[in-house]
Scaffold this active site. Sequence first.
Site, PDB file in Angstrom:
ATOM      1  N   ARG A  90       0.482  -0.807   0.059  1.00 41.52           N
ATOM      2  CA  ARG A  90      -0.369  -0.224   0.083  1.00 41.52           C
ATOM      3  C   ARG A  90       1.233   1.490  -0.188  1.00 41.52           C
ATOM      4  NH1 ARG A  90      -3.445  -2.593  -1.504  1.00 41.52           N
ATOM      5  NH2 ARG A  90      -5.382  -3.379  -0.391  1.00 41.52           N
ATOM      6  N   HIS A 119      -1.062  -0.202 -10.173  1.00 42.30           N
ATOM      7  CA  HIS A 119      -2.381  -1.292  -8.453  1.00 42.30           C
ATOM      8  C   HIS A 119      -2.423  -2.133  -9.245  1.00 42.30           C
ATOM      9  CE1 HIS A 119      -3.876  -1.553  -4.271  1.00 42.30           C
ATOM     10  NE2 HIS A 119      -3.532  -2.722  -5.441  1.00 42.30           N
TER      11      HIS A 119
HETATM   12  P1  NDP Z   1      -1.393 -11.595   4.626  1.00 43.65           P
HETATM   13  O1  NDP Z   1      -2.049 -11.542   6.048  1.00 43.65           O
HETATM   14  O2  NDP Z   1      -1.616 -12.569   4.766  1.00 43.65           O
HETATM   15  O3  NDP Z   1       0.318 -11.310   5.428  1.00 43.65           O
HETATM   16  C1  NDP Z   1       0.161 -10.201   6.211  1.00 43.65           C
HETATM   17  C2  NDP Z   1       2.032  -9.946   6.906  1.00 43.65           C
HETATM   18  O4  NDP Z   1       2.051  -9.191   7.672  1.00 43.65           O
HETATM   19  C3  NDP Z   1       2.277 -11.897   8.048  1.00 43.65           C
HETATM   20  O5  NDP Z   1       3.507 -12.071   8.195  1.00 43.65           O
HETATM   21  C4  NDP Z   1       2.244 -10.607   9.134  1.00 43.65           C
HETATM   22  O6  NDP Z   1       2.868 -11.084  10.261  1.00 43.65           O
HETATM   23  C5  NDP Z   1       3.062  -9.792   8.754  1.00 43.65           C
HETATM   24  N1  NDP Z   1       2.395  -7.846   9.662  1.00 43.65           N
HETATM   25  C6  NDP Z   1       1.246  -7.595  10.224  1.00 43.65           C
HETATM   26  N2  NDP Z   1       1.424  -6.192  10.172  1.00 43.65           N
HETATM   27  C7  NDP Z   1       2.432  -7.200  11.389  1.00 43.65           C
HETATM   28  C8  NDP Z   1       3.738  -5.782  11.925  1.00 43.65           C
HETATM   29  N3  NDP Z   1       3.048  -4.935  12.576  1.00 43.65           N
HETATM   30  N4  NDP Z   1       4.747  -5.807  11.713  1.00 43.65           N
HETATM   31  C9  NDP Z   1       5.352  -7.880  11.422  1.00 43.65           C
HETATM   32  N5  NDP Z   1       4.844  -8.153   9.972  1.00 43.65           N
HETATM   33  C10 NDP Z   1       3.552  -7.954  10.288  1.00 43.65           C
HETATM   34  O7  NDP Z   1      -2.101 -10.572   4.293  1.00 43.65           O
HETATM   35  P2  NDP Z   1      -1.372 -10.869   1.995  1.00 43.65           P
HETATM   36  O8  NDP Z   1       0.057 -11.650   1.930  1.00 43.65           O
HETATM   37  O9  NDP Z   1      -2.664 -11.899   1.584  1.00 43.65           O
HETATM   38  O10 NDP Z   1      -1.057  -9.550   1.896  1.00 43.65           O
HETATM   39  C11 NDP Z   1      -0.620  -8.220   2.082  1.00 43.65           C
HETATM   40  C12 NDP Z   1      -1.273  -7.354   1.574  1.00 43.65           C
HETATM   41  O11 NDP Z   1      -1.216  -7.050   0.033  1.00 43.65           O
HETATM   42  C13 NDP Z   1      -2.382  -6.623   1.401  1.00 43.65           C
HETATM   43  O12 NDP Z   1      -2.637  -6.174   2.655  1.00 43.65           O
HETATM   44  C14 NDP Z   1      -2.732  -5.569   0.582  1.00 43.65           C
HETATM   45  O13 NDP Z   1      -2.325  -4.178   1.118  1.00 43.65           O
HETATM   46  C15 NDP Z   1      -1.436  -6.014  -0.791  1.00 43.65           C
HETATM   47  N6  NDP Z   1      -1.851  -6.713  -1.649  1.00 43.65           N
HETATM   48  C16 NDP Z   1      -1.619  -5.931  -3.033  1.00 43.65           C
HETATM   49  C17 NDP Z   1      -2.066  -5.371  -4.076  1.00 43.65           C
HETATM   50  C18 NDP Z   1      -1.348  -5.237  -5.404  1.00 43.65           C
HETATM   51  O14 NDP Z   1      -1.671  -5.720  -6.890  1.00 43.65           O
HETATM   52  N7  NDP Z   1       0.077  -4.216  -5.377  1.00 43.65           N
HETATM   53  C19 NDP Z   1      -2.369  -7.194  -3.629  1.00 43.65           C
HETATM   54  C20 NDP Z   1      -2.681  -7.832  -2.793  1.00 43.65           C
HETATM   55  C21 NDP Z   1      -2.598  -7.656  -1.715  1.00 43.65           C
HETATM   56  P3  NDP Z   1       2.184 -12.485  11.313  1.00 43.65           P
HETATM   57  O15 NDP Z   1       2.819 -13.730  10.326  1.00 43.65           O
HETATM   58  O16 NDP Z   1       3.071 -12.460  12.253  1.00 43.65           O
HETATM   59  O17 NDP Z   1       0.170 -12.423  11.267  1.00 43.65           O
HETATM   60  C1  OXD Z   2      -5.774  -5.528  -2.689  1.00 44.41           C
HETATM   61  C2  OXD Z   2      -5.380  -5.307  -3.753  1.00 44.41           C
HETATM   62  O1  OXD Z   2      -5.842  -5.482  -1.438  1.00 44.41           O
HETATM   63  O2  OXD Z   2      -5.629  -5.040  -4.612  1.00 44.41           O
HETATM   64  O3  OXD Z   2      -6.203  -8.015  -3.061  1.00 44.41           O
HETATM   65  O4  OXD Z   2      -4.636  -4.847  -3.767  1.00 44.41           O
END
Ligand code: NDP
Ligand code: OXD
Length: 310
Positions: free
Chosen positions: A225, A273
């Site tokens: 993001r 994006h």
């Molecule tokens: P998940 O919820 O599966 O994974 C999130 C990861 O971030 C976990 O490992 C979590 O730790 C870690 N995390 C969260 N908060 C913290 C923190 N405060 N400190 C350290 N680590 C942290 O999410 P996804 O992998 O499915 O997606 C991640 C993001 O990717 C989405 O939220 C979205 O914003 C973005 N995205 C962007 C897209 C694009 O097209 N650009 C498409 C899809 C997603 P823990 O394992 O310990 O919980």
């Molecule tokens: C998502 C994204 O969160 O597209 O799926 O960014």
Amino acid sequence: MALLLKTEVFDRLDFWVRELTQRVPDLDVRVWPDVGPPEDIEYALVWKPEPGDLKRYPNLKVILSMGAGVDHILADPELPRDIPMTRIVDTNMTENMRDYVLTHILKYHRRQPEYDAQQAERVWRELDQPSAAERRVGILGLGELGGAVAAALKFLGFTVAGWSRGPKSIAGVECFHGADGLEQLLGGTEILVCLLPLTAETRGIINARTLAALPRGASLINAARGGHVVKADLIAALDSGHIAGATLDVFDVEPLPEDDPLWAHPKVTITPHIAAITDPLSAAAQVAENILRHRRGDSLINLVDTRRGY
Ligand code: NDP
Ligand code: OXD
């Protein structure tokens, strides 16, 4: 009872309607703005709903994010907080994100921006090429997407580290967590990838201090993001030469305004994006499954912890 389908970004709403009604034939899908009486709405499948929107449906039972992230929903100060929320976790999306991130990691690893600069000057010069094992990639976020990127990098022979909220153990990946863990990860990272959810804890995490903790010449790939990056700090780090390049797929304001300085920055690669767009052909099945589960009274899949923010 009906499902509200509302997004101003995705344009394949007819696919969503078709895929959902094939799986739940009696589902009454109402595509915004043809909502009908608000009390009919039991499910809301949304992307970036306006603040205050979701509180207008008194019988809303489940909020379904059209994407993997939910920050676009949780940002609503008037959001009814007690309603269960789900998100998309989809193999197709994970593979797309893996490929996007690998594309740009390999670009930096193989020094392509430097060869592009040489080409502009008609310079024929071979640059030193470290092996994948000598290249250290650090991934912020080791969830569905970060975990898949880590696995692919490991397979390609890179030296991989990752950072998560809680402790993790992944074979062949050096895992860090917490504030101390972040410092350690950054110190050993030449290519930093951000795949964190945007929460109160992660907003602005890529800033002057964290960029300075990376070794000189490091590169950044942000596909999570825009709010993770303090833009002025990144531009300053690029201009000083401390950061060699940045690939940015996401921005605080989208579409990125035409007058934004990032567009013309010579060290920045911008994509709109698109790293991993939700595809209704693969994602509708889990939305339909959650509706059927909810009707049966079963637990939902891909549930979000709304207090944690992801
Ligand atoms: P998940 O919820 O599966 O994974 C999130 C990861 O971030 C976990 O490992 C979590 O730790 C870690 N995390 C969260 N908060 C913290 C923190 N405060 N400190 C350290 N680590 C942290 O999410 P996804 O992998 O499915 O997606 C991640 C993001 O990717 C989405 O939220 C979205 O914003 C973005 N995205 C962007 C897209 C694009 O097209 N650009 C498409 C899809 C997603 P823990 O394992 O310990 O919980
Ligand atoms: C998502 C994204 O969160 O597209 O799926 O960014």
